[in-house]
Motif scaffolding. Structure first.
Motif, PDB file in Angstrom:
ATOM      1  N   ILE A 337       0.845  -1.202   0.000  1.00 31.25           N
ATOM      2  CA  ILE A 337       0.000   0.000   0.000  1.00 31.25           C
ATOM      3  C   ILE A 337       0.877   1.247   0.000  1.00 31.25           C
ATOM      4  O   ILE A 337       1.837   1.354   0.782  1.00 31.25           O
ATOM      5  CB  ILE A 337      -0.914   0.027   1.239  1.00 31.25           C
ATOM      6  N   THR A 338       0.527   2.205  -0.867  1.00 34.19           N
ATOM      7  CA  THR A 338       1.240   3.477  -0.940  1.00 34.19           C
ATOM      8  C   THR A 338       0.244   4.626  -0.929  1.00 34.19           C
ATOM      9  O   THR A 338      -0.738   4.605  -1.672  1.00 34.19           O
ATOM     10  CB  THR A 338       2.101   3.559  -2.215  1.00 34.19           C
ATOM     11  N   LEU A 339       0.497   5.616  -0.073  1.00 37.05           N
ATOM     12  CA  LEU A 339      -0.307   6.846  -0.045  1.00 37.05           C
ATOM     13  C   LEU A 339       0.591   8.005  -0.409  1.00 37.05           C
ATOM     14  O   LEU A 339       1.719   8.130   0.128  1.00 37.05           O
ATOM     15  CB  LEU A 339      -0.910   7.092   1.346  1.00 37.05           C
ATOM     16  N   ARG A 340       0.131   8.874  -1.303  1.00 36.99           N
ATOM     17  CA  ARG A 340       0.912  10.043  -1.721  1.00 36.99           C
ATOM     18  C   ARG A 340       0.050  11.297  -1.631  1.00 36.99           C
ATOM     19  O   ARG A 340      -0.926  11.429  -2.369  1.00 36.99           O
ATOM     20  CB  ARG A 340       1.419   9.880  -3.154  1.00 36.99           C
ATOM     21  N   GLY A 341       0.387  12.169  -0.713  1.00 40.88           N
ATOM     22  CA  GLY A 341      -0.298  13.460  -0.594  1.00 40.88           C
ATOM     23  C   GLY A 341      -1.801  13.347  -0.429  1.00 40.88           C
ATOM     24  O   GLY A 341      -2.552  14.157  -0.974  1.00 40.88           O
ATOM     25  N   VAL A 342      -2.234  12.365   0.338  1.00 43.20           N
ATOM     26  CA  VAL A 342      -3.670  12.080   0.450  1.00 43.20           C
ATOM     27  C   VAL A 342      -4.381  13.137   1.296  1.00 43.20           C
ATOM     28  O   VAL A 342      -3.974  13.438   2.418  1.00 43.20           O
ATOM     29  CB  VAL A 342      -3.908  10.680   1.051  1.00 43.20           C
ATOM     30  N   VAL A 343      -5.436  13.674   0.723  1.00 46.55           N
ATOM     31  CA  VAL A 343      -6.336  14.583   1.434  1.00 46.55           C
ATOM     32  C   VAL A 343      -7.729  13.969   1.352  1.00 46.55           C
ATOM     33  O   VAL A 343      -8.203  13.636   0.264  1.00 46.55           O
ATOM     34  CB  VAL A 343      -6.348  15.995   0.814  1.00 46.55           C
ATOM     35  N   THR A 344      -8.366  13.787   2.496  1.00 49.67           N
ATOM     36  CA  THR A 344      -9.691  13.167   2.540  1.00 49.67           C
ATOM     37  C   THR A 344     -10.681  14.099   3.210  1.00 49.67           C
ATOM     38  O   THR A 344     -10.411  14.643   4.285  1.00 49.67           O
ATOM     39  CB  THR A 344      -9.656  11.834   3.314  1.00 49.67           C
ATOM     40  N   ILE A 345     -11.822  14.295   2.550  1.00 48.09           N
ATOM     41  CA  ILE A 345     -12.925  15.076   3.099  1.00 48.09           C
ATOM     42  C   ILE A 345     -14.111  14.137   3.265  1.00 48.09           C
ATOM     43  O   ILE A 345     -14.542  13.512   2.300  1.00 48.09           O
ATOM     44  CB  ILE A 345     -13.301  16.249   2.176  1.00 48.09           C
ATOM     45  N   PRO A 346     -14.641  14.012   4.472  1.00 43.48           N
ATOM     46  CA  PRO A 346     -15.764  13.078   4.685  1.00 43.48           C
ATOM     47  C   PRO A 346     -17.000  13.501   3.899  1.00 43.48           C
ATOM     48  O   PRO A 346     -17.136  14.669   3.510  1.00 43.48           O
ATOM     49  CB  PRO A 346     -16.035  13.172   6.199  1.00 43.48           C
ATOM     50  N   PRO A 347     -17.918  12.558   3.671  1.00 44.16           N
ATOM     51  CA  PRO A 347     -19.186  12.912   3.022  1.00 44.16           C
ATOM     52  C   PRO A 347     -19.916  14.003   3.788  1.00 44.16           C
ATOM     53  O   PRO A 347     -19.898  14.036   5.027  1.00 44.16           O
ATOM     54  CB  PRO A 347     -19.972  11.591   3.063  1.00 44.16           C
ATOM     55  N   LEU A 348     -20.546  14.921   3.059  1.00 40.00           N
ATOM     56  CA  LEU A 348     -21.333  16.027   3.622  1.00 40.00           C
ATOM     57  C   LEU A 348     -20.497  16.970   4.479  1.00 40.00           C
ATOM     58  O   LEU A 348     -21.015  17.650   5.359  1.00 40.00           O
ATOM     59  CB  LEU A 348     -22.506  15.485   4.449  1.00 40.00           C
ATOM     60  N   SER A 349     -19.198  17.016   4.235  1.00 35.06           N
ATOM     61  CA  SER A 349     -18.318  17.917   4.987  1.00 35.06           C
ATOM     62  C   SER A 349     -17.453  18.700   4.010  1.00 35.06           C
ATOM     63  O   SER A 349     -17.305  18.327   2.850  1.00 35.06           O
ATOM     64  CB  SER A 349     -17.442  17.121   5.959  1.00 35.06           C
ATOM     65  N   LYS A 350     -16.918  19.793   4.481  1.00 35.62           N
ATOM     66  CA  LYS A 350     -16.001  20.600   3.674  1.00 35.62           C
ATOM     67  C   LYS A 350     -14.608  20.664   4.294  1.00 35.62           C
ATOM     68  O   LYS A 350     -13.698  21.246   3.721  1.00 35.62           O
ATOM     69  CB  LYS A 350     -16.556  22.018   3.496  1.00 35.62           C
ATOM     70  N   THR A 351     -14.476  20.090   5.492  1.00 42.60           N
ATOM     71  CA  THR A 351     -13.214  20.156   6.225  1.00 42.60           C
ATOM     72  C   THR A 351     -12.443  18.858   6.076  1.00 42.60           C
ATOM     73  O   THR A 351     -12.979  17.783   6.368  1.00 42.60           O
ATOM     74  CB  THR A 351     -13.478  20.419   7.720  1.00 42.60           C
ATOM     75  N   PRO A 352     -11.199  18.899   5.639  1.00 44.46           N
ATOM     76  CA  PRO A 352     -10.405  17.671   5.500  1.00 44.46           C
ATOM     77  C   PRO A 352     -10.153  17.016   6.859  1.00 44.46           C
ATOM     78  O   PRO A 352      -9.914  17.699   7.858  1.00 44.46           O
ATOM     79  CB  PRO A 352      -9.095  18.172   4.894  1.00 44.46           C
ATOM     80  N   VAL A 353     -10.227  15.682   6.872  1.00 46.92           N
ATOM     81  CA  VAL A 353      -9.884  14.940   8.093  1.00 46.92           C
ATOM     82  C   VAL A 353      -8.506  14.295   7.963  1.00 46.92           C
ATOM     83  O   VAL A 353      -7.903  13.912   8.958  1.00 46.92           O
ATOM     84  CB  VAL A 353     -10.936  13.859   8.403  1.00 46.92           C
TER      85      VAL A 353
END
Length: 569
Positions: A337-353
């Motif tokens: 598994i490799t992650l590169r610069g991952v930004v995740t925003i939950p459903p119905l949200s505007k703030t990255p977690v």
């Protein structure tokens, strides 16, 4: 805060429902042909009236009456059979439409639940049922009969132009009342449906947590909140229904009145010598038949509006979640598994977690993920699984982005134990096997590996013990251990465990530790989120998350040393 730019994808609107219905075009043509013969046979009734009053009665011929009556009986029996077959055909069409598109709608409903958790309901399936009900009911068939109004009017004009104008005027008034009914109730009915769906979803969420509500005396307070939503439905439904009832009853009253007055109009025309006595009855029958499709449309208008609304909602859903192209079946994953610069925003949200997370987890690694509450640990797990889409960056498994994998394919090689263990209605064996047809030995192997084999055997029906929806008949520890068996079923290559020992006793925790060690020997990549040192000691690598960012990542001893230095300060 890092600025996130989301890709702008323009979606071309499609009408998948119409495309599906177009496949039944030949059947609809056959229904039209049936309607043609049915309406031809309907003319037998006024012809019979003309024959009785204008031929049989003046001639006083019983033989002629018997012959005419025999013929008309054959016509009516044929008409009844054709009506039955026509209705049967439409029922078959509605069922075929269901079989053709229900999986597509089922999948789209799941996609909506993933993207908008609060909107995850059975409403799309209910919308399909609404369309089915309209297709198989009398409302749609009345549309096939409407064109024949012109024929009936033409015959009435042939009797006498006054007859024709009278029928035309009566139909115009009924059409006007139908249009007014639609104009004044359409918006109210749509709002009523919307508020009803909201109140049902809200109540459903309460019922799912009935034990918590009852234990803490929250029932009355939640009833007050639900009743406000339900009142919006009642208000809009009452207003729309009241208006609809007004126009429906006006239409019904006028239809009965115009049919009765038709005899008076016919009598005047017969007295003045313009028509025969038989035409009085025949004209009234023709008018009744001409008004019948319009009357049926008025009576079933609510079902038509409901079907139209459901049709629009389903098309909107299917356009938002288009049919995915068939993905190439990639080789079985190894678990890298490799992650590169991952930004995740939950459903119905505007703030990255998760923000700018970059890391590499080699295949066969045991990774422990730690961090304070709200650090993004569960979000990290859902991102790795591909359940939450990344706003930017990428998650790759064996070099391929996780979105490139067919979910059914990669799902077999992924095990997941969430914090909130959700078991499904069925047997324990079915839950462990993920409801797939598999060899019994695979189920038992998973149960033994999770340390629940003996526990299951002690239950009344063993592996065939029924589980209610949500697994409420089991304790929290039992659900977690059966959930673990499901997660490690058939030894997947990637296993993600979110607080896997939160409900376990000492025996359960020992079984969990033993399972993780055996999975390591099998070459699986195991990622667990925990706060307990007993599990962290199993880890080869540690990831520390803070405020959605990867604060530390590396070999266990190295990370422990850094944490000890921080705590010593």
């Amino acid at each position: 805060m890092q600025k996130i730019v989301l890709p702008n994808k323009t979606k071309q609107a499609k009408d998948e429902l119409r495309e599906a219905l177009n496949e039944f075009r030949s059947i609809f043509i056959k229904v039209g042909i049936f309607s043609f013969f049915i309406n031809i046979l309907v003319l037998a009734a006024p012809i019979y009236m003309l024959a009785v009053y204008d031929i049989v009665m003046p001639a006083k011929s019983i033989d002629t009456l018997i012959v005419v009556t025999g013929v008309i009986l054959v016509f009516f029996i044929a008409m009844g059979l054709l009506e039955y077959v026509r209705n049967k055909i439409m029922i078959i069409v509605s069922n075929k439409l269901d079989a053709k598109i229900n999986k597509r709608i089922y999948n789209a409903a799941f996609e909506m639940a993933l993207k908008y958790p609060s909107k995850g309901t059975t409403q799309p399936i209910q919308d399909l049922q609404t369309i089915k009900t309209f297709l198989s009911g009398p409302g749609l068939l009345s549309f096939f009969d409407v064109p024949w109004i012109i024929i009936y009017l033409a015959i009435m004009f042939m009797f006498d132009y006054v007859y024709g104008l009278y029928g035309l005027g009566a139909m115009a008034i009924i059409v006007g009342l139908t249009w007014l009914n639609d104009f004044f109730t359409r918006k109210g009915l749509q709002e009523s449906i919307k508020y009803n769906n909201k109140s049902k979803v809200y109540l459903s969420n309460q019922l799912k947590n009935a034990e918590v509500v009852e234990a803490m005396g929250m029932r009355d307070a939640l009833f007050d909140r639900w009743s406000k939503k339900y009142y919006d439905f009642l208000l809009t439904h009452t207003q729309a229904s009241t208006k609809s009832a007004l126009y429906t009853n006006m239409s019904k009253t006028f239809r009965m009145m115009s049919s009765s007055l038709m005899y008076g109009v016919g009598a005047i025309l017969a007295i003045s010598g313009h028509i025969s006595p038989g035409m009085i009855i025949a004209g009234a029958v023709l008018l009744g038949r001409a008004l019948a499709p319009l009357s049926q449309l008025v009576a079933t208008w609510k079902t038509f509006v409901a079907a139209k609304t459901s049709y629009a909602k389903l098309n909107e859903l299917l356009n938002e979640f288009p049919l995915q192209e068939q993905k190439l079946e990639l080789p079985q994953i190894k678990g890298d598994i490799t992650l590169r610069g991952v930004v995740t925003i939950p459903p119905l949200s505007k703030t990255p977690v998760l923000r700018n997370v970059t890391m590499h987890i080699p295949a066969g690694t045991i990774l422990g993920v730690i961090g304070p509450s709200g650090a993004g640990k569960t979000s990290f797990a859902k991102t790795l699984l591909g359940v939450w889409k990344v706003a930017s960056g990428e998650v790759r498994v064996d070099g391929a982005e996780i979105s490139q994998y067919n979910r059914e394919q990669i799902g077999k090689d992924i095990g997941y134990l969430p914090q909130d263990i959700e078991l499904f209605e069925g047997t324990i064996a079915e839950n462990i096997a993920r409801f797939k047809q598999v060899d019994d030995k695979d189920i038992i192997q998973a149960a033994k590996l999770a340390g629940v084999h003996e526990m299951i055997l002690k239950m009344p029906d063993g592996y065939n013990t029924k589980i209610t929806a949500g697994g409420t008949t089991l304790s929290g520890g039992q659900r977690q251990r059966i959930g673990l068996a499901r997660a490690i079923f058939q030894l997947p290559k990637i296993i993600i465990l979110d607080e896997p020992n939160s409900n376990l006793d000492d025996i359960g925790e020992k079984a969990l530790i033993n399972a993780i060690l055996q999975l390591k020997q099998q070459g699986s990549t195991v990622i667990f989120i925990t706060h307990k040192v007993s599990l962290l000691n199993l880890a080869e690598r540690i990831a520390v998350l803070r405020e959605g960012m990867l604060a530390m990542y590396g070999e266990k001893q190295e990370i422990f040393a850094k944490l000890n230095q921080q705590n010593a300060r």
